[in-house]
Design a protein around this motif. Structure first.
Motif, PDB file in Angstrom:
ATOM      1  N   ASP A 166      36.384  36.659 -22.497  1.00 50.90           N
ATOM      2  CA  ASP A 166      37.636  36.085 -23.051  1.00 50.90           C
ATOM      3  C   ASP A 166      38.899  36.290 -22.334  1.00 50.90           C
ATOM      4  N   GLU A 167      39.078  37.436 -21.936  1.00 50.90           N
ATOM      5  CA  GLU A 167      40.261  37.901 -21.244  1.00 50.90           C
ATOM      6  C   GLU A 167      40.608  37.358 -19.976  1.00 50.90           C
ATOM      7  N   LEU A 168      39.595  36.687 -19.243  1.00 56.54           N
ATOM      8  CA  LEU A 168      39.740  36.338 -18.052  1.00 56.54           C
ATOM      9  C   LEU A 168      40.592  35.258 -17.500  1.00 56.54           C
ATOM     10  N   TYR A 181      43.251  38.897 -14.624  1.00 55.64           N
ATOM     11  CA  TYR A 181      42.953  38.054 -13.781  1.00 55.64           C
ATOM     12  C   TYR A 181      41.269  38.248 -13.444  1.00 55.64           C
ATOM     13  N   ASP A 182      40.702  37.200 -13.105  1.00 58.58           N
ATOM     14  CA  ASP A 182      39.140  37.272 -12.834  1.00 58.58           C
ATOM     15  C   ASP A 182      38.979  37.720 -11.559  1.00 58.58           C
ATOM     16  N   SER A 183      38.700  38.806 -11.083  1.00 58.62           N
ATOM     17  CA  SER A 183      38.552  39.337  -9.723  1.00 58.62           C
ATOM     18  C   SER A 183      36.922  39.096  -9.270  1.00 58.62           C
ATOM     19  N   ASN A 184      36.301  39.438 -10.172  1.00 58.73           N
ATOM     20  CA  ASN A 184      34.602  39.692  -9.925  1.00 58.73           C
ATOM     21  C   ASN A 184      33.799  38.488  -9.435  1.00 58.73           C
ATOM     22  N   GLY A 230      29.815  41.299 -16.420  1.00 58.75           N
ATOM     23  CA  GLY A 230      30.645  41.382 -17.776  1.00 58.75           C
ATOM     24  C   GLY A 230      29.634  41.130 -18.917  1.00 58.75           C
ATOM     25  N   GLY A 231      29.803  41.624 -20.074  1.00 60.46           N
ATOM     26  CA  GLY A 231      29.176  41.408 -21.181  1.00 60.46           C
ATOM     27  C   GLY A 231      27.829  42.227 -21.225  1.00 60.46           C
ATOM     28  N   VAL A 232      27.456  42.998 -20.554  1.00 65.68           N
ATOM     29  CA  VAL A 232      26.119  43.791 -20.551  1.00 65.68           C
ATOM     30  C   VAL A 232      26.281  45.110 -20.920  1.00 65.68           C
ATOM     31  N   PRO A 277      27.747  44.666 -14.471  1.00 67.31           N
ATOM     32  CA  PRO A 277      28.863  45.176 -15.186  1.00 67.31           C
ATOM     33  C   PRO A 277      30.360  44.629 -15.016  1.00 67.31           C
ATOM     34  N   GLY A 278      30.987  44.687 -15.870  1.00 64.92           N
ATOM     35  CA  GLY A 278      32.433  43.822 -15.909  1.00 64.92           C
ATOM     36  C   GLY A 278      33.351  44.567 -15.003  1.00 64.92           C
ATOM     37  N   ASN A 279      33.290  45.850 -15.136  1.00 67.05           N
ATOM     38  CA  ASN A 279      34.360  46.741 -14.406  1.00 67.05           C
ATOM     39  C   ASN A 279      34.368  46.402 -12.822  1.00 67.05           C
TER      40      ASN A 279
HETATM   41  P1  AMP Z   1      32.517  44.510 -19.973  1.00 63.86           P
HETATM   42  O1  AMP Z   1      31.472  44.841 -19.285  1.00 63.86           O
HETATM   43  O2  AMP Z   1      32.498  42.794 -20.210  1.00 63.86           O
HETATM   44  O3  AMP Z   1      32.956  44.871 -21.203  1.00 63.86           O
HETATM   45  O4  AMP Z   1      34.012  44.394 -19.168  1.00 63.86           O
HETATM   46  C1  AMP Z   1      34.343  45.809 -18.614  1.00 63.86           C
HETATM   47  C2  AMP Z   1      35.687  45.622 -18.141  1.00 63.86           C
HETATM   48  O5  AMP Z   1      35.801  45.104 -16.892  1.00 63.86           O
HETATM   49  C3  AMP Z   1      36.803  44.955 -19.182  1.00 63.86           C
HETATM   50  O6  AMP Z   1      37.975  45.896 -18.718  1.00 63.86           O
HETATM   51  C4  AMP Z   1      36.812  43.745 -18.564  1.00 63.86           C
HETATM   52  O7  AMP Z   1      38.272  43.426 -18.852  1.00 63.86           O
HETATM   53  C5  AMP Z   1      36.775  44.095 -17.021  1.00 63.86           C
HETATM   54  N1  AMP Z   1      36.286  42.768 -16.633  1.00 63.86           N
HETATM   55  C6  AMP Z   1      35.116  42.193 -16.928  1.00 63.86           C
HETATM   56  N2  AMP Z   1      34.945  40.808 -16.020  1.00 63.86           N
HETATM   57  C7  AMP Z   1      35.777  40.862 -15.112  1.00 63.86           C
HETATM   58  C8  AMP Z   1      36.200  40.248 -14.060  1.00 63.86           C
HETATM   59  N3  AMP Z   1      35.286  39.060 -13.890  1.00 63.86           N
HETATM   60  N4  AMP Z   1      37.300  40.297 -13.381  1.00 63.86           N
HETATM   61  C9  AMP Z   1      37.898  41.481 -13.818  1.00 63.86           C
HETATM   62  N5  AMP Z   1      37.805  42.428 -14.649  1.00 63.86           N
HETATM   63  C10 AMP Z   1      36.705  42.034 -15.418  1.00 63.86           C
END
Ligand code: AMP
Ligand code: MG
Length: 391
Positions: A166-168, A181-184, A230-232, A277-279
């Motif tokens: 939701d933060e992207l 910003y969405d970098s992944n 993300g989300g895993v 993973p999201g990081n």
């Molecule tokens: P999550 O695994 O979804 O809990 O995300 C872990 C961290 O990665 C959080 O700080 C997210 O904001 C960051 N993150 C997740 N997806 C992305 C993305 N697509 N681009 C940049 N940062 C992200």
């Protein structure tokens, strides 16, 4: 994966051969001079005294001489020119004295000297590369030299890429409170350009289990591989793994890896699923270690293990037992030895660790802290070696 296509070699960089490729002609296609000089028959010239020849013609690259040599004759030749009939050696220009229509040289002259033989590079019918080869610039140059116009390759693997969170925010918009910003999705689609794939950028999914499930179910119909980021993890808004568990299957989740511990792998319908993973650093490292070789394999190319180098670490690296760690590092040679330095604080959110990095340092799960001066294994990041420089 099934399916092949026949494509022009201009479009074949990085594609994977679905059949052997054989040379349709001998290469070189004719006996040619390797140097500028004079074509002669070397018979009897291994121990003779100074020898005089009548220069009866000239053979240039693309313009062969029609004459054939009689004893005592020579034909002026240049690099790449067809060897005249009756000649089997080339006297270097530097070893010859020219006086009008006469060429004088001092033997010995050896049979075959400075001659490139027909088929010496490759014989007609010989294999240029086997099935499952990822075509490089060098293969394609060789194909071009053989006059090959098309090759049969495996079809492109279809890869769908999602980000979740939701933060992207997309590039080009202003960041609101708590947004990043969405970098992944950008990083993964960009890395996929090096692969023989068709990439579908499927956007960003909200942190909503039903929306995630619907998006993946829809996408799996037209893709071979789904990659999310993300989300895993184990947070309250981490719904991706749960959604895949429900609509498909999770084969495994969580690995003893740093960065990248929460990686989830499974299936959704016909598609393989990688929940990265999201990081941002974790997403990139797990893509390189798991997704990239899987794409190769799906395309029919058995990936070769990365070239592992041993380097001396110039820093103290803290490491706890139990997880294998891949640190971003700068590898260089110093006094004939390889030396590697980690690129600062290795936080898995810090894309800064890739700045100046050209390798991953591998610290095994059973290893404790590494002291300054110890050796570690390193593997190169993609692109390294793409630009060589002679110094
Ligand atoms: P999550 O695994 O979804 O809990 O995300 C872990 C961290 O990665 C959080 O700080 C997210 O904001 C960051 N993150 C997740 N997806 C992305 C993305 N697509 N681009 C940049 N940062 C992200
Ligand atoms: Mg998230």
């Amino acid at each position: 994966m099934d399916g092949t296509e026949r494509i022009a070699i201009d479009a074949a960089i990085g594609r994977i051969t679905a059949k052997h490729v054989n040379a349709p002609i001998d290469l070189p296609p004719f006996d040619a001079s390797a140097m500028d000089g004079y074509a002669v028959d070397a018979t009897g010239l291994d121990h003779a005294d100074e020898k005089r020849f009548d220069v009866i013609g000239e053979s240039l690259a693309g313009r062969p001489s029609a004459s054939s040599l009689s004893p005592g004759d020579t034909i002026r030749v240049f690099t790449g020119a067809a060897m005249p009939e009756g000649a089997n050696a080339v006297v270097l220009q530097e070893d010859a004295v020219r006086q009008g229509a006469t060429m004088i040289t001092a033997p010995p002259v050896h049979h075959d000297q400075h001659v490139r033989h027909r088929g010496h590079d490759v014989r007609q019918g010989a294999e240029l590369c086997c099935r499952g080869t990822r075509l490089s610039h060098f293969h394609l140059a060789w194909f071009a030299a053989c006059g090959i116009e098309e090759v049969t390759v495996s079809r492109r693997i279809r890869v769908g890429v999602f980000s979740t969170g939701d933060e992207l925010v997309e590039r080009g918009r202003a960041l609101g409170p708590g947004q990043v910003y969405d970098s992944n999705r950008f990083a993964i689609t960009s890395l996929l350009r090096e692969k023989a794939v068709e990439t579908f950028d499927l956007g960003c999914i909200a942190d909503d289990p039903q929306v995630i499930a619907n998006s993946l179910e829809k996408a799996c119909k037209n893709t071979d591989l789904l990659v999310t980021s993300g989300g895993v993890s184990v947070g309250d808004a981490d719904y991706v793994k749960e959604a895949v568990d429900r609509i498909g299957r999770i084969e495994f989740w969580k690995i003893a890896l740093k960065p990248g511990k929460p990686l989830a792998v499974g299936r959704v319908g016909p598609a393989l699923f990688f929940g990265l993973p999201g990081n941002p650093v974790s997403a990139i490292v797990t893509y390189l270690l798991f997704v990239a070789p899987t794409i190769d394999r799906l395309g029919g190319h058995e990936p070769t293990p990365p070239l592992t180098l041993t380097a001396t670490v110039h820093a103290r690296v803290r490491h706890s037992l139990g997880r294998r760690e891949y640190l971003r590092g700068t590898l260089r040679s110093s006094d004939g030895r390889l030396v590697v330095t980690p690129t600062g604080d290795q936080g898995s959110n810090r894309l800064a660790t890739f700045a100046g990095a050209n390798c991953l340092m591998v610290v095994d799960e059973d290893k404790k802290d590494i002291e300054d001066g110890e050796s570690v294994d390193v593997i190169l990041l993609p692109d390294e070696g793409a630009h060589l420089m002679h110094s």
